[in-house]
Design a protein around this motif. Structure first.
Motif, short mmCIF file in Angstrom:
data_model
loop_
_atom_site.label_atom_id
_atom_site.label_comp_id
_atom_site.label_asym_id
_atom_site.label_seq_id
_atom_site.Cartn_x
_atom_site.Cartn_y
_atom_site.Cartn_z
N UNK A 149 40.29 31.18 26.97
CA UNK A 149 38.93 31.98 26.47
C UNK A 149 38.85 31.74 24.79
N UNK A 178 45.09 29.31 31.21
CA UNK A 178 44.13 30.45 31.48
C UNK A 178 43.94 31.64 30.22
N UNK A 179 45.18 31.99 29.98
CA UNK A 179 45.31 33.04 28.69
C UNK A 179 44.69 32.70 27.49
N UNK A 219 30.91 40.24 24.33
CA UNK A 219 30.89 38.66 24.54
C UNK A 219 31.22 38.34 25.97
N UNK A 220 32.53 38.97 26.52
CA UNK A 220 33.04 38.43 27.70
C UNK A 220 32.65 38.98 29.05
N UNK A 221 31.45 40.00 28.69
CA UNK A 221 30.90 40.78 29.75
C UNK A 221 29.63 40.34 30.17
N UNK A 222 29.02 39.45 29.40
CA UNK A 222 27.44 38.90 29.61
C UNK A 222 26.82 40.08 28.83
N UNK A 281 38.83 46.69 37.03
CA UNK A 281 38.13 45.41 37.14
C UNK A 281 38.36 44.51 35.91
N UNK A 282 38.69 43.37 35.87
CA UNK A 282 38.81 42.56 34.77
C UNK A 282 39.22 41.18 35.42
N UNK A 283 38.99 40.09 34.76
CA UNK A 283 39.53 38.71 35.34
C UNK A 283 40.99 38.92 35.33
N UNK A 284 41.50 39.21 34.16
CA UNK A 284 42.96 39.04 34.10
C UNK A 284 43.71 40.39 34.50
N UNK A 285 44.63 40.46 34.98
CA UNK A 285 45.15 41.76 35.45
C UNK A 285 46.04 42.00 34.33
N UNK A 293 50.17 42.03 34.39
CA UNK A 293 50.81 40.64 34.44
C UNK A 293 50.79 40.17 32.99
#
Lengths: 202, 363
Positions: free
Chosen positions: A193, A189-190, A60-63, A12-16, A19
């Motif tokens: 953030x 998208x990369x 930070x990026x996980x709430x 699980x992460x927004x970005x694979x 890739x």
């Protein structure tokens, strides 16, 4: 030439991560991962892949981040500015391992070497702005989208250069010559953030 | 050097609450000016001799010097002054418990006819909170209601920005002196308010914005408005201090509901549970202040209309609360494609990022 496997992440992460790594390795883009663990930067053949904390508590990026605005600014300021500015991609990740498809990456490498034989830069990662017109041909749609995005994110030309470079590699991975709108959007998208971290556009 | 303003500044330095001391002095000497001119112990009346501390301060020359220095700085910076006994002092503020005796300000004080609404919220806020605050304040200001807030980061800044964009009247109550811009990010807003609205403080110019000034400032925010709109407040947010002040003064509380699992809206939702008015649009607030009659509210139906098929699917899923990591497994789209689509939606203004960098639907 790439051999073996390395790296991080699964699930699980927004970005694979697979890739992202494919893009980073095949275009030789400098790359910073924002993880929850501080790792040393890996430098391979003049380009680097670094991993660092986005803030003091690392969430930070996980709430559920408890840092104040100033804390985040200080942490960002503590990353060496050369590495921060030279990177093309900034991706939040979890810290696990991942395999990479080496054959495909090597094929892209060969493709780039052929394309840049008359050029000073040998890979997409160190392509300069002068080469954009010659090597990074775009759709009309892609150009329009890039303009809109620059207006929306209010980012500098240096940031947009990163987007174009990464979009070039993404198109290369599918062996296409022209860059489409989705390539640009994915590349953006990369970077987005980082733009958010830097300037807090909300 | 003598003036009316100087005497009133001097009274604020004698102790707190200044209003009570002023009344005591007027009872004993007839006017504050007479009290200011008292020079020796023999002139002090019997009643004041019992109050030892006040008697000491009354005769202290260094306090008079301090007042003179503050007054000089006021003249130098061009700050205007009003005090409780003047007519232009805001009527609602006069009636609260412990009203500030002297107000230092830039701009123009509100007319007696203008209705004011206080807007509070936390500094840490989500994209949803920012958008809602801006829209509500924009529409409320269009109806001629003034917005009072604290010019802090987050919700406060958006409230002022919304009001200024609608060319409305807005009041910023500061924690330091009126010439002290804090936080520096809101510099542009500060100068815009200085021209079109009112920058207000109970502290003399040159005072630093210290920690303990802010809860005291909240009572002025609560006191100025006819009602209080809470846009987004956590459980232990400073906004809840303002709410307590407002409840004690008998003001109406309007609360914007949020997601039940969002930590940003915990305070708002608990207020609604306790009986605050629910504000889902600016019309609810205006009705609560008896300014308009009931109207139908336009829904947000059809927000997916202008989008492609894939974009609509992704936007809908995010709106339903599905995490972005799970989208590619639900829809079967490539994860690279999902990244691309979310970026396109972000540029179109449908998605925004909250404080943690997570994507949310903004419309």
């Amino acid at each position: 030439m790439m051999e073996g496997f390395f790296i991080i992440q699964k699930g699980k992460a927004m970005y694979s991560l697979k890739r992202v790594l494919e893009i980073a390795l095949s275009g030789k883009h400098n790359c910073i991962f924002f993880g929850s663990v501080d790792l040393m930067p890996i430098t391979i053949e003049k380009f680097f892949i670094a991993c660092c904390l986005p803030c003091k508590c690392g969430r930070f990026f996980r709430g559920a981040c408890t840092c104040s605005d100033l804390d985040i600014q200080y942490t960002l300021a503590n990353i060496p500015s050369r590495q921060l500015n030279l990177s093309d991609m900034y991706v939040p990740i979890n810290d696990l391992r991942q395999d990479v498809d080496c054959e495909r990456i090597n094929a892209v490498h060969r493709m780039q070497e052929r394309r840049y034989r008359n050029n000073k830069s040998k890979y997409n990662g160190n392509l300069s702005r002068n080469g954009f017109e010659k090597y990074c041909r775009m759709d009309f749609e892609a150009q329009e989208f890039l303009k809109d995005a620059q207006k929306f994110f209010k980012c500098s030309m240096t940031d947009m250069d990163k987007v174009v470079r990464v979009a070039r590699t993404i198109a290369d991975l599918e062996f296409r010559e022209t860059i489409s709108r989705f390539d640009v959007a994915e590349a953006l998208g990369y970077v987005s953030c980082y733009l958010h971290l830097k300037r807090r556009i909300v | 050097m003598y003036s009316d303003n100087l005497v009133h500044i001097w009274v604020t330095l004698l102790g707190r609450p200044a209003g009570k001391i002023a009344n005591l002095l007027v009872e004993n000497y007839g006017s504050l000016r007479e009290a200011y001119l008292v020079g020796s112990y023999s002139d002090v009346t019997c009643e004041l001799r019992n109050n030892r501390l006040l008697c000491q301060r009354l005769l202290d020359e260094s306090i008079k010097d301090r007042a003179a220095r503050i007054y000089e700085r006021v003249l130098e910076k061009g700050v205007k002054i009003t005090h409780v006994f003047r007519e232009d002092y805001p009527e609602d503020l006069k009636n609260i418990f412990d009203p500030p005796f002297v107000l230092y300000y830039y701009g123009k004080l509100p007319d007696k006819n203008t209705t004011l609404l206080s807007v509070v919220g936390s500094r840490k806020c989500s994209a949803y909170g920012r958008k809602v605050t801006y829209d509500m304040c924009f529409n409320i200001a269009k109806h001629g209601v003034g917005i009072v807030s604290g010019m802090a980061k987050g919700i406060d800044a958006r409230a002022h920005a919304g009001c200024l964009d609608a060319e409305g009247y807005t009041i910023a109550v500061l924690g330091g002196g009126p010439d002290n811009i804090y936080p520096m990010e809101n510099e542009v807003i500060y100068y815009r308010i200085k021209e079109n609205g009112l920058v207000l403080s109970e502290h003399p110019p040159g005072t630093m914005p210290l920690k303990h000034h802010f809860p005291a400032r909240n009572r002025i925010i609560a006191g100025l408005g006819k009602g209080l709109l809470v846009c987004e407040a956590g459980k232990k947010s400073g906004a809840m201090i303002t709410v307590n002040f407002a409840i004690n003064e008998g003001r109406d509380i309007f609360s914007v509901p949020g997601n039940i699992d969002s930590s940003y809206s915990e305070g708002c939702n608990s207020l609604i549970k306790a009986g605050a008015c629910i504000a889902t649009s600016h019309i609810d607030v205006l009705e609560g202040l008896n300014l308009v009659e009931g109207r139908k509210i336009a829904g947000t139906v059809g927000w997916l209309n202008g989008l492609d098929k894939e974009e609509a699917v992704v936007a809908d899923l995010i709106y339903k609360g599905v995490k972005i990591e799970e989208i590619s497994s639900i829809t079967g789209l490539d994860s690279a494609r999902v990244v691309a689509i979310t970026t396109i939606l972000e540029v179109k203004g449908i998605l925004g990022r909250d404080r943690h960098g997570n994507l949310q639907v903004v419309i």
